[in-house]
Write an enzyme that holds these catalytic residues in place. Structure first.
Site, mmCIF file in Angstrom:
data_model
loop_
_atom_site.group_PDB
_atom_site.id
_atom_site.type_symbol
_atom_site.label_atom_id
_atom_site.label_comp_id
_atom_site.label_asym_id
_atom_site.label_seq_id
_atom_site.Cartn_x
_atom_site.Cartn_y
_atom_site.Cartn_z
ATOM 1 N N SER A 85 12.921 -11.172 155.965
ATOM 2 C CA SER A 85 13.332 -12.244 155.047
ATOM 3 C C SER A 85 12.738 -13.548 155.561
ATOM 4 O O SER A 85 13.297 -14.196 156.439
ATOM 5 C CB SER A 85 14.863 -12.337 154.998
ATOM 6 O OG SER A 85 15.403 -11.116 154.554
ATOM 7 N N LEU A 86 11.591 -13.924 155.026
ATOM 8 C CA LEU A 86 10.863 -15.087 155.542
ATOM 9 C C LEU A 86 11.316 -16.371 154.838
ATOM 10 O O LEU A 86 11.727 -17.321 155.464
ATOM 11 C CB LEU A 86 9.355 -14.876 155.379
ATOM 12 C CG LEU A 86 8.490 -15.824 156.176
ATOM 13 C CD1 LEU A 86 8.633 -15.592 157.670
ATOM 14 C CD2 LEU A 86 7.021 -15.724 155.770
ATOM 15 N N HIS A 87 11.191 -16.403 153.541
ATOM 16 C CA HIS A 87 11.689 -17.482 152.677
ATOM 17 C C HIS A 87 10.995 -18.829 152.841
ATOM 18 O O HIS A 87 11.203 -19.721 152.025
ATOM 19 C CB HIS A 87 13.207 -17.681 152.830
ATOM 20 C CG HIS A 87 14.013 -16.443 152.573
ATOM 21 N ND1 HIS A 87 13.763 -15.616 151.503
ATOM 22 C CD2 HIS A 87 15.043 -15.870 153.253
ATOM 23 C CE1 HIS A 87 14.626 -14.597 151.530
ATOM 24 N NE2 HIS A 87 15.391 -14.726 152.583
ATOM 25 N N ASN A 144 19.302 -15.980 143.222
ATOM 26 C CA ASN A 144 20.494 -15.737 142.420
ATOM 27 C C ASN A 144 21.496 -16.851 142.682
ATOM 28 O O ASN A 144 21.719 -17.218 143.829
ATOM 29 C CB ASN A 144 21.106 -14.391 142.799
ATOM 30 C CG ASN A 144 20.188 -13.259 142.426
ATOM 31 O OD1 ASN A 144 19.819 -13.118 141.270
ATOM 32 N ND2 ASN A 144 19.789 -12.479 143.421
ATOM 33 N N SER A 189 16.283 -4.519 156.928
ATOM 34 C CA SER A 189 15.855 -5.909 156.765
ATOM 35 C C SER A 189 16.299 -6.736 157.972
ATOM 36 O O SER A 189 17.226 -6.364 158.696
ATOM 37 C CB SER A 189 16.453 -6.499 155.485
ATOM 38 O OG SER A 189 17.841 -6.682 155.627
ATOM 39 N N CYS A 196 22.407 0.321 148.674
ATOM 40 C CA CYS A 196 22.250 -0.857 149.536
ATOM 41 C C CYS A 196 23.535 -1.001 150.336
ATOM 42 O O CYS A 196 24.612 -1.174 149.753
ATOM 43 C CB CYS A 196 22.004 -2.084 148.657
ATOM 44 S SG CYS A 196 21.999 -3.619 149.581
ATOM 45 N N CYS A 252 28.538 -12.444 157.924
ATOM 46 C CA CYS A 252 27.240 -12.586 158.589
ATOM 47 C C CYS A 252 27.228 -13.893 159.361
ATOM 48 O O CYS A 252 27.758 -14.901 158.897
ATOM 49 C CB CYS A 252 26.108 -12.570 157.564
ATOM 50 S SG CYS A 252 24.458 -12.658 158.329
ATOM 51 N N GLY A 272 25.396 -8.878 156.007
ATOM 52 C CA GLY A 272 25.106 -8.845 157.430
ATOM 53 C C GLY A 272 23.633 -8.824 157.775
ATOM 54 O O GLY A 272 22.777 -8.579 156.930
ATOM 55 N N GLU A 273 23.357 -9.111 159.043
ATOM 56 C CA GLU A 273 22.003 -9.020 159.594
ATOM 57 C C GLU A 273 21.951 -7.718 160.388
ATOM 58 O O GLU A 273 22.555 -7.608 161.474
ATOM 59 C CB GLU A 273 21.734 -10.249 160.474
ATOM 60 C CG GLU A 273 20.653 -10.083 161.526
ATOM 61 C CD GLU A 273 19.279 -9.701 160.953
ATOM 62 O OE1 GLU A 273 18.868 -10.257 159.930
ATOM 63 O OE2 GLU A 273 18.623 -8.816 161.561
HETATM 64 S S1 SF4 Z 1 20.662 -14.024 153.750
HETATM 65 FE FE1 SF4 Z 1 21.160 -12.215 154.993
HETATM 66 S S2 SF4 Z 1 20.992 -12.961 157.107
HETATM 67 FE FE2 SF4 Z 1 21.134 -14.803 155.817
HETATM 68 S S3 SF4 Z 1 23.337 -15.279 155.802
HETATM 69 FE FE3 SF4 Z 1 22.909 -13.960 154.012
HETATM 70 S S4 SF4 Z 1 23.379 -11.874 154.708
HETATM 71 FE FE4 SF4 Z 1 23.134 -13.166 156.535
#
Ligand code: SF4
Length: 396
Positions: free
Chosen positions: A249-251, A325, A226, A130, A137, A192-193
């Site tokens: 990543s919908l959530h 988590n 992602s 990973c 981010c 990061g994104e």
């Molecule tokens: S979940 Fe992913 S996109 Fe959102 S702040 Fe954390 S690292 Fe960045």
């Protein structure tokens, strides 16, 4: 009125490096270049073009990252090759290992003092890494440790690739007991994104999947990228002709909540994000992975499961539920198991394939949403514990 978090879509740094310096990209590395670019670089050194193939075969084929160990290169050229094509990019600061060494989180210091982390996960049938695509981010997801510190900078293509090559070398040396010695999968789910660093991430995907000596020769189908839902970048990815797995990543299935949980939703709403994800699935034939962190009393209500089921029913998608988590000082907590089970039941009843991600590893902050580059102990200090399986590829 709810205060919405501010997000950073500009890619401009909001944070300094760990030692207070201005973040800067590293010097050029061979993994930043295609083979033609590497040939031009060795020509600039007055070396024959075949030298580029030699160095590339060492780096991508034999996973040798140090020119001094490339013994078929003339000794006189090694220092120049190091400077021109193999500048050190990653300095390991600490490493935590668990699962008898089969799972490792490494904290790296980059050339400018930025800190990033990667997690290696060995399984009996595969080895996955990973990787981080940015230092910090800018997406400001409030439940995520990385998102709290802001963006330091984008990683270069080579800084991303070198994380993989470093771990591939570790696996090849037999360092993962009971696991294959070939690293086969990469997930862009670290810090990061990824799609906010689009060009460098796509170049890294190409470098990882091109055959040696051009690249590492991994299967595109074994790469997962992602995103929190940067719609223009998702649409651009759809046009790339790649067959990587897209993880969204919908959530939250409703805009009211997602505006808060995933602030980028203020810009691109659930319907638009899902539309872009379905378009990617339709174009590539690859099932989209919908990532959904289960947060107690926040997004785990039965009606939200039903709404998500309606949005995804009949689509080329599956849901990967992630028990949240804990992060230090956070008010967010994981959903109770009965609530989680009911959420799964309702999604499956709607015909949506659903799995729950393994949450092992909380104790070394290696699990999803816990990568914050806060430092850690040395290898072995916490041996015997369990670390999260961050990848979702077991459900693919
Ligand atoms: S979940 Fe992913 S996109 Fe959102 S702040 Fe954390 S690292 Fe960045």
């Amino acid at each position: 009125m709810t205060q919405l978090p501010v997000l950073n879509l500009s890619g401009n740094a909001t944070a300094t490096t760990s030692d207070g310096r201005r973040p800067t990209l590293p010097p050029r590395h061979l993994a930043d270049l295609d083979l033609a670019g590497r040939r031009a670089a060795v020509a600039d050194l007055g070396e024959p073009a075949f030298r580029a193939g030699q160095v590339s075969a060492h780096y991508f084929g034999r996973l040798v990252r140090d020119a001094e160990a490339m013994t078929d290169l003339p000794a006189r050229t090694r220092a120049a090759i190091t400077e021109a094509l193999l500048p050190p990019l990653l300095e390991p600061v600490s490493e935590l290992a668990t699962d008898n060494g089969a799972t490792r989180k490494t904290l790296w210091r980059l050339h400018d003092g930025s800190l990033v982390e990667s997690v290696l996960m060995g399984y009996p049938d595969r080895v996955t890494v990973c990787v981080s695509s940015q230092a910090g981010c800018g997406m400001a997801c409030p439940f995520c440790a990385t998102g709290q510190a802001g963006l330091t900078r984008n990683l270069s293509t080579a800084e991303i690739v070198d994380q993989v090559v470093w771990f591939a070398g570790l696996a090849a040396r037999g360092a993962l007991p009971g696991c294959p010695d070939r690293l086969s999968r990469v997930v862009f789910m670290g810090m990061g994104e990824p799609l906010a660093n689009y060009n460098r991430v796509i170049a890294a995907v190409r470098r990882l999947t091109e055959p040696a000596p051009e690249g590492l020769g991994l299967s595109q189908r074994h790469i997962t990228v992602s995103t929190v839902g940067l719609v223009p970048a998702m649409r651009r990815l759809t046009q790339e002709g790649l067959s990587v797995t897209l993880a969204l990543s919908l959530h939250a299935p409703d805009d009211d909540l997602r505006d808060t949980l995933v602030p980028v939703n203020q810009r691109w709403k659930v319907a638009e994000v899902l539309d872009a994800a379905f378009e990617y699935a339709a174009r590539t034939g690859r099932r989209v992975s919908i990532e959904y962190a289960m947060i107690r009393d926040v997004n785990d209500h039965p009606w939200r499961a039903d709404l998500l089921g309606r949005l995804l029913s009949g689509r080329l998608a599956h849901v990967n539920l992630i028990p949240l988590n804990p992060t230090p000082g956070s008010k967010w907590d994981a959903s109770p198991k009965p609530v989680e089970r009911e959420f799964v039941r309702r999604l499956r009843a709607a015909g949506v394939p659903t799995t729950v991600r393994d949450t092992r590893g909380r104790e070394i902050d290696g699990a999803c949403g816990q990568l914050a580059a806060s430092g850690g102990g040395k290898v072995g200090e916490r041996e015997g514990g369990l670390l999260a399986r961050r990848a979702n590829e077991e459900t693919q």
